[in-house]
Design a protein around this motif. Structure first.
Motif, PDB file in Angstrom:
ATOM      1  N   HIS A   1       1.590  -1.245  -0.242  1.00 18.57           N
ATOM      2  CA  HIS A   1       0.010   0.163  -0.014  1.00 18.57           C
ATOM      3  C   HIS A   1       0.712   0.924   0.399  1.00 18.57           C
ATOM      4  O   HIS A   1       2.158   1.417   0.701  1.00 18.57           O
ATOM      5  N   SER A   2       0.571   2.462  -0.579  1.00 21.36           N
ATOM      6  CA  SER A   2       1.202   3.337  -0.413  1.00 21.36           C
ATOM      7  C   SER A   2       0.879   4.120   0.743  1.00 21.36           C
ATOM      8  O   SER A   2       0.600   3.998   1.604  1.00 21.36           O
ATOM      9  N   ASP A   3       1.987   4.966   1.263  1.00 24.14           N
ATOM     10  CA  ASP A   3       1.644   5.274   2.433  1.00 24.14           C
ATOM     11  C   ASP A   3       1.548   6.575   2.615  1.00 24.14           C
ATOM     12  O   ASP A   3       1.655   7.826   3.595  1.00 24.14           O
ATOM     13  N   PHE A   4       0.675   7.216   1.472  1.00 19.90           N
ATOM     14  CA  PHE A   4      -0.396   8.687   1.223  1.00 19.90           C
ATOM     15  C   PHE A   4      -1.918   8.155   1.724  1.00 19.90           C
ATOM     16  O   PHE A   4      -2.115   7.256   0.583  1.00 19.90           O
TER      17      PHE A   4
ATOM     18  N   ILE B   1     -12.021   5.206  -8.091  1.00 24.74           N
ATOM     19  CA  ILE B   1     -12.193   4.086  -7.608  1.00 24.74           C
ATOM     20  C   ILE B   1     -10.900   3.524  -8.303  1.00 24.74           C
ATOM     21  O   ILE B   1      -9.934   2.874  -7.715  1.00 24.74           O
ATOM     22  N   LYS B   2     -10.846   3.884  -9.700  1.00 28.55           N
ATOM     23  CA  LYS B   2      -9.677   3.074 -10.125  1.00 28.55           C
ATOM     24  C   LYS B   2      -8.134   4.277 -10.274  1.00 28.55           C
ATOM     25  O   LYS B   2      -7.273   3.463  -9.965  1.00 28.55           O
ATOM     26  N   LYS B   3      -8.825   5.394  -9.883  1.00 26.26           N
ATOM     27  CA  LYS B   3      -7.214   5.981  -9.496  1.00 26.26           C
ATOM     28  C   LYS B   3      -6.885   5.805  -8.379  1.00 26.26           C
ATOM     29  O   LYS B   3      -5.306   5.731  -8.492  1.00 26.26           O
TER      30      LYS B   3
ATOM     31  N   ASP C   1      -4.653   2.509  -9.426  1.00 19.16           N
ATOM     32  CA  ASP C   1      -3.303   2.415  -9.621  1.00 19.16           C
ATOM     33  C   ASP C   1      -2.484   3.144  -8.794  1.00 19.16           C
ATOM     34  O   ASP C   1      -1.523   2.786  -9.139  1.00 19.16           O
ATOM     35  N   LEU C   2      -2.837   4.174  -7.839  1.00 21.31           N
ATOM     36  CA  LEU C   2      -2.160   4.670  -6.775  1.00 21.31           C
ATOM     37  C   LEU C   2      -1.532   3.838  -5.676  1.00 21.31           C
ATOM     38  O   LEU C   2      -1.320   4.576  -4.779  1.00 21.31           O
TER      39      LEU C   2
ATOM     40  N   GLU D   1      -3.060  25.517 -10.977  1.00 20.57           N
ATOM     41  CA  GLU D   1      -3.455  23.381 -12.089  1.00 20.57           C
ATOM     42  C   GLU D   1      -3.340  22.757 -11.415  1.00 20.57           C
ATOM     43  O   GLU D   1      -3.095  21.789 -11.730  1.00 20.57           O
ATOM     44  N   THR D   2      -3.194  23.506  -9.746  1.00 16.46           N
ATOM     45  CA  THR D   2      -2.811  21.572  -8.853  1.00 16.46           C
ATOM     46  C   THR D   2      -3.686  20.662  -8.016  1.00 16.46           C
ATOM     47  O   THR D   2      -3.438  20.192  -7.289  1.00 16.46           O
ATOM     48  N   PHE D   3      -5.269  20.752  -8.079  1.00 21.23           N
ATOM     49  CA  PHE D   3      -5.847  20.685  -6.802  1.00 21.23           C
ATOM     50  C   PHE D   3      -7.055  19.506  -7.826  1.00 21.23           C
ATOM     51  O   PHE D   3      -8.011  18.744  -8.465  1.00 21.23           O
ATOM     52  N   TYR D   4      -5.684  18.656  -8.087  1.00 27.00           N
ATOM     53  CA  TYR D   4      -5.779  17.136  -8.875  1.00 27.00           C
ATOM     54  C   TYR D   4      -5.782  16.434  -7.398  1.00 27.00           C
ATOM     55  O   TYR D   4      -5.088  16.539  -7.036  1.00 27.00           O
ATOM     56  N   MET D   5      -6.323  14.970  -8.588  1.00 23.09           N
ATOM     57  CA  MET D   5      -5.222  13.846  -7.269  1.00 23.09           C
ATOM     58  C   MET D   5      -4.442  13.596  -7.492  1.00 23.09           C
ATOM     59  O   MET D   5      -4.013  12.493  -7.949  1.00 23.09           O
ATOM     60  N   LYS D   6      -3.217  14.461  -6.853  1.00 23.76           N
ATOM     61  CA  LYS D   6      -1.560  13.921  -6.670  1.00 23.76           C
ATOM     62  C   LYS D   6      -1.666  12.899  -5.847  1.00 23.76           C
ATOM     63  O   LYS D   6      -1.864  12.255  -5.391  1.00 23.76           O
ATOM     64  N   THR D   7      -0.016  11.741  -6.567  1.00 29.22           N
ATOM     65  CA  THR D   7       0.059  10.790  -6.298  1.00 29.22           C
ATOM     66  C   THR D   7       1.125  10.696  -5.104  1.00 29.22           C
ATOM     67  O   THR D   7       1.525  12.072  -4.753  1.00 29.22           O
TER      68      THR D   7
END
Length: 548
Positions: free
Chosen positions: A3-6, A28-30, A33-34, A246-252
């Motif tokens: 699992h990612s740690d964020f 859910i897909k994203k 992926d992350l 332009e930063t309000f996206y689902m960041k990795t």
């Protein structure tokens, strides 16, 4: 799986109407992926997506965190004025996340009161309400629109500190966090610096979020158009609501870790919070309203008596119609008794009493009621109680088509009321079961092919006549999508190839197509509950309508 740690704890779906642009399936897909173990949804002021999101996440093996970005009135929620010097909306943002079922129930009550009591520009609660319903919730201090960041921007550090400690008291230790964001906004950088000082001074922990409003960086353009549709402005207007970067996206997770490398605990706290949130919703249980029966009766015995008496009355009608002699009463009575037994065994006697009661009311008041349709026509009990006007026996209609003892599911009796007077029936039911037990159902309007072209054309400032030409090229078939329209109508493709403006229009329109645009009242459904409705679900009221 590693699992990612964020974990994202501040995120707006398309149900943040015309403000968020994230569809649930894509979310859910994203998250998969992350490699995210969990994800939160915190729409503005509402819980529209909560159940849908919960089911989709659980199915995908991702922990759903149900939350809400609520609006807190600076004073009382009943005060409908903006204090001097306060933002014109007279409210601060605050993120709430449900830790457990108790927290979810509190969230439901808060969101409902925000619409039913505190509405002023936006659905608002106040601190009094928050104190009463803070159990089981985690609070985050939110974006620049939050109370603490607002005070810090005004250079009021001591007030911000006092407010932070007040929120910590409301939520309890370890259940309130100071929210850091990395969005390239100059004020945000000032606020972050001050929040780090606050965390040293108060011991209240920090957490990193990204206030996601769209999935990928490339979606910022279509999201900007969405904001313009919301505010009725065009993209080129200078003084309009816009997101300053332009930063309000689902960041990795990696992007987030890089941004907060100087405060690693802001990242690890997202996982800590996700681990605290373990909400399990109990679904698939029935909560039938309490139907009052006379002294000495149970619902079962009362229904059985009404059905038997009703059948006797029906016999005289049936005999009058069939002049050629008597009716095999024994066959009818045997069928009636077996149906009564089955209904009792499945626990639905109350349901029949409720339906026959409001149909009786309608008939007594001359409100036209249909004869019944669908599988309920197979029930002799329904015929005897005058819920339907069809005798199932001559037609060999099966009761089992209507209620199947193998698979207990709610009986579905379709009732048609005259549309001009159905409100009277709803009023009767509301008075009988109580205002807080009866509600109508919400429905969501979406942006469909033609409409989305017109919406986007308007905000891009393209002359109406040009937009109209393009919109009219979309075939009028039901369920048409822009992609299908492009296939079926060569002229659409041609316009997009020839005119860059139209290509841009179509690109944005396709990105927004199918998005939820507004909430309204469903034409048919009425819900009656056993306990007050807010024990189960959140309620919504539009400022225009008085309908809950």
């Amino acid at each position: 799986m590693h699992h990612s740690d964020f974990v994202h704890l501040h995120l707006h779906t398309e149900y943040s109407l015309l403000d968020g642009a994230i569809g649930l399936d894509n979310l859910i897909k994203k998250a998969i992926d992350l490699k995210m173990p969990a994800v939160a949804v915190t729409d503005h002021g509402n819980l529209f997506s909560a159940l849908d999101f919960y089911l989709k996440a659980v199915k995908a093996g991702i922990k759903p965190i149900i939350g809400c970005e609520i609006y807190v009135a600076p004073g009382s929620r009943f005060e409908k004025t903006a204090p001097a010097g306060q933002n014109d909306e007279a409210s601060y943002h605050l993120i709430l996340l449900a830790r457990n079922k108790h927290g979810y129930k509190n969230l439901v009550k808060l969101v409902t009161s925000a619409y039913l009591e505190g509405f002023y520009y936006k659905p608002r609660i106040d601190k009094e309400l928050l104190k009463a319903h803070s159990e089981g919730l985690i609070g985050l201090s939110a974006c620049l629109g939050g109370e603490i960041p607002s005070l810090l921007i005004q250079n009021r550090y001591e007030d911000a500190k006092k407010t932070a400690l007040e929120y910590e008291r409301i939520f309890g230790k370890d259940h309130f966090y100071l929210e850091l964001q990395d969005n390239g906004i100059p004020e945000q950088e000032i606020v972050n610096r001050e929040l780090l000082k606050l965390t040293k001074d108060t011991g209240i922990a920090v957490v990193a979020t990204n206030d996601c409003h769209y999935l990928d960086m490339k979606d910022h353009k279509s999201h900007d158009a969405l904001l313009c549709i919301q505010t009725g402005k065009t993209v080129s207007e200078p003084k309009r609501l816009r997101f300053s970067s332009e930063t309000f996206y689902m960041k990795t997770p990696d992007e987030m870790k890089k941004a907060f490398s100087h405060v690693p605990e802001a990242i690890s706290n997202t996982v800590k919070i996700a681990e605290l949130c373990n909400l399990e919703l109990e679904l698939g249980k029935y909560h039938l309203p309490h139907f009052p029966v006379p002294e000495g009766y149970t619902r079962e015995s009362f229904m059985a008596e009404l059905a038997r008496k009703g059948l006797e009355q029906r016999f005289t009608e049936i005999e009058a119609v069939r002049r050629q002699g008597s009716v095999d009463r024994a066959a009818y009575q045997a069928r009636l008794e077996s149906e009564i037994q089955m209904i009792d065994k499945m626990g639905f006697a109350g349901y029949f009493l409720i339906v026959s009661d409001f149909i009786r009311y309608a008939k007594e008041h001359g409100i036209p009621v249909g004869p019944g349709r669908g599988s309920a026509a197979g029930s002799l009990v329904a015929y005897s109680l005058r819920i339907t006007d069809l005798d199932p026996l001559p037609y060999n209609l099966l009761f089992e088509r209507f209620l199947n003892p193998e698979r207990i599911s709610m009986p579905d009796i379709d009732v048609d009321f005259c549309q001009d007077r159905r409100d009277e029936v709803i009023r009767y039911v509301t008075e009988k079961y109580g205002q807080d037990h009866v509600t109508q159902i919400i429905t969501y309007g979406t942006m469909l092919a033609k409409g989305v072209i017109r919406d986007v054309g308007r905000v891009l400032d393209i002359p109406y006549s040009d937009v109209d030409k393009v919109a009219k090229l979309v075939p009028n078939t039901l369920g048409i999508t822009l992609d299908k329209a492009m296939e079926q109508e060569p002229r659409l493709k041609e316009i997009c190839q020839k005119e860059p403006r139209m290509a841009e229009l179509m690109e944005i329109a396709r990105a927004l197509e199918g998005q939820v645009r507004h909430a309204s009242k469903h034409a048919a459904g009425v819900v009656i509950s056993q306990e007050p409705l807010t024990e189960y679900l959140p309620l919504f009221k539009t400022p225009k309508d008085e309908i809950t």
